[in-house]
Design a protein around this motif. Structure first.
Motif, mmCIF file in Angstrom:
data_model
loop_
_atom_site.group_PDB
_atom_site.id
_atom_site.type_symbol
_atom_site.label_atom_id
_atom_site.label_comp_id
_atom_site.label_asym_id
_atom_site.label_seq_id
_atom_site.Cartn_x
_atom_site.Cartn_y
_atom_site.Cartn_z
ATOM 1 N N VAL A 15 -13.872 -2.301 -8.739
ATOM 2 C CA VAL A 15 -12.704 -2.582 -7.657
ATOM 3 C C VAL A 15 -12.223 -1.646 -8.558
ATOM 4 N N GLU A 16 -12.150 -0.892 -9.602
ATOM 5 C CA GLU A 16 -11.261 -0.412 -10.747
ATOM 6 C C GLU A 16 -11.352 1.310 -9.387
ATOM 7 N N LEU A 56 -9.690 0.950 -6.545
ATOM 8 C CA LEU A 56 -8.057 1.107 -6.274
ATOM 9 C C LEU A 56 -7.892 2.747 -6.899
ATOM 10 N N VAL A 60 -6.971 3.897 -3.497
ATOM 11 C CA VAL A 60 -5.264 3.125 -2.494
ATOM 12 C C VAL A 60 -4.270 4.090 -3.471
ATOM 13 N N ASP A 61 -4.153 4.906 -2.180
ATOM 14 C CA ASP A 61 -2.432 5.603 -2.936
ATOM 15 C C ASP A 61 -1.532 6.057 -1.277
ATOM 16 N N GLU A 85 -10.732 -9.946 -7.990
ATOM 17 C CA GLU A 85 -10.483 -8.357 -6.934
ATOM 18 C C GLU A 85 -9.879 -7.930 -6.146
ATOM 19 N N GLU A 145 -6.198 -7.471 -6.317
ATOM 20 C CA GLU A 145 -5.586 -6.459 -6.616
ATOM 21 C C GLU A 145 -5.961 -5.396 -6.053
ATOM 22 N N ILE A 146 -6.668 -6.065 -5.156
ATOM 23 C CA ILE A 146 -6.346 -4.820 -3.614
ATOM 24 C C ILE A 146 -5.329 -4.573 -3.025
ATOM 25 N N GLU A 152 -2.397 -6.286 -4.206
ATOM 26 C CA GLU A 152 -0.984 -6.007 -5.163
ATOM 27 C C GLU A 152 -1.238 -4.680 -4.219
ATOM 28 N N ALA A 153 -2.292 -3.562 -4.688
ATOM 29 C CA ALA A 153 -1.334 -2.318 -4.857
ATOM 30 C C ALA A 153 -1.242 -1.652 -3.637
ATOM 31 N N ALA A 154 -1.939 -2.058 -2.193
ATOM 32 C CA ALA A 154 -1.671 -1.669 -1.327
ATOM 33 C C ALA A 154 -0.009 -2.198 -0.481
#
Length: 368
Positions: free
Chosen positions: A152-153, A156, A159-160, A183, A186-187, A189-191
């Motif tokens: 996952v790290e 992430l 994901v830009d 996980e 996390e993706i 939320e970042a997206a």
């Protein structure tokens, strides 16, 4: 270029559709009855018994007339009720299998020059659909030295905000591994912070516990679309029924690209019946876990590579160095899915679909 071909989108002239589904169609008619079929990702135990009983009640009008609004309302209502304890599902998009649902979602976001972020190996057909639209599929390669375990790290870090879509199949096809819900969140939320939509394809999701599904997140994130199928866990691939759920304004947009009459009245009725027999999935998961566990232990004892996988997902990935494993198994009357059909794999890998019993496969490949 002259004639009608000059009207064809230029990138399609060199496009070639190669997939394990086509390979299965081409070869299935030539296989003998003795072949142990461990190829396509079907439920080895078939569909719930109540669905077969419902099938006997089909009336002529179900064949002779178009589906009505009632058929679709009942199916959408059944899906909402099925997920009631997990999330407040409002919008439900229906389609002829999850593949058509994914295709229609792509129409909302993708065109020539669009970019999609995923990881590999991953569901081949979706990647082809991205490329068919002239979009570019970019991916994080899962590490072989970690048995293709999802990182996952590392994901992430990709994901830009530059991608139109992020696509994740979970459970993964071909490894059968499950990315933990924390996980996935996390993706998503970042997206969301970057304005990117995430598709989580849970075609094999019925082989997870219901608490593991990404549908639990749809009320918290408006950029999440979860796609499901009746073809896998519920054992209804011949009916071609899939659906997508999401929250926020995306739900209204999904309904705009839904095709009228995409699901037959017969398929809608049988899918509704399947939802009423969810306990069947519990039984299937237990049986698959027993058989799969025996097979994986045997493969490992005989020095095969076995990728990261979930105990109750019916598919898993195995490898054997310096061997065309698909052909090697076929010579022993075992049909599998060749690893060469997936990005990042090769001919020494195959995807195995867990059979009903372990013994025939163990015997066929001489595993003790």
């Amino acid at each position: 270029m002259e004639g009608p071909l000059k009207r064809v989108r230029s990138h399609l002239l060199s496009f070639e559709r190669k997939s394990y589904a086509l390979k299965h169609l081409q070869e299935s008619g030539r296989r003998s009855a003795e072949v142990l079929d461990c190829s396509l990702g079907e439920n080895p135990f078939g569909c719930p018994p109540g669905v077969l009983q419902k099938l006997r009640e089909i009336r002529p009008s179900d064949v002779e007339k178009y589906p009505t609004a009632t058929h679709y309302a009942q199916l959408r209502s059944g899906i909402r009720e099925y997920w009631r304890a997990v999330a407040d599902v409002e919008e439900v998009m229906l389609g002829a299998g999850s593949m058509q649902v994914l295709e229609r979602i792509n129409l909302l976001f993708l065109g020539e020059g669009s970019r999609v972020l995923g990881y590999c190996p991953q569901f081949t057909e979706y990647i082809l659909e991205v490329e068919l639209l002239g979009a570019k599929y970019e991916y994080l390669q899962l590490p072989r030295d970690r048995l293709f375990k999802f990182d996952v790290e590392a994901f992430l870090g990709r994901v830009d905000g530059s991608h139109h879509l992020i696509y994740i199949d979970n459970p993964n096809n071909p490894t059968g591994q499950v990315i933990p819900l924390r996980e996935i969140e996390e993706i998503v939320e970042a997206a969301q912070r970057r304005g990117t939509v995430v598709i989580v394809d849970e075609a094999y999701g019925d082989f997870m516990e219901r608490e593991e599904t990404s549908i639990r997140l749809i009320n918290a994130y408006e950029n999440l679309i979860v796609v499901r199928s009746f073809s896998k866990g519920f054992g209804l691939p011949g009916l071609r029924v899939g659906y997508a759920v999401c929250g926020g304004p995306l739900g209204k947009l999904l309904r705009k690209v839904e095709i009228p009459f995409s699901v037959s009245s017969i398929a809608a009725a049988l899918a509704c019946k399947a939802l009423e027999e969810a306990e069947y999935l519990d039984w299937c998961r237990r049986r698959i876990g027993e058989v799969k566990g025996r097979l994986i232990n045997a493969f490992r004892e005989n020095r095969y590579i076995v990728a990261e996988t979930h105990p109750t997902t019916p598919i898993f990935l195995v490898g054997r160095e310096n061997t065309n494993l698909y052909e090697w198994l076929l010579q022993r009357n075992v049909a599998s899915t060749p690893g060469s059909e997936f990005i990042g794999l090769g001919a020494h890998y195959v995807r195995i679909r867990t059979p009903r019993r372990a013994e025939p496969l163990l015997k066929a490949i001489s595993l003790k």
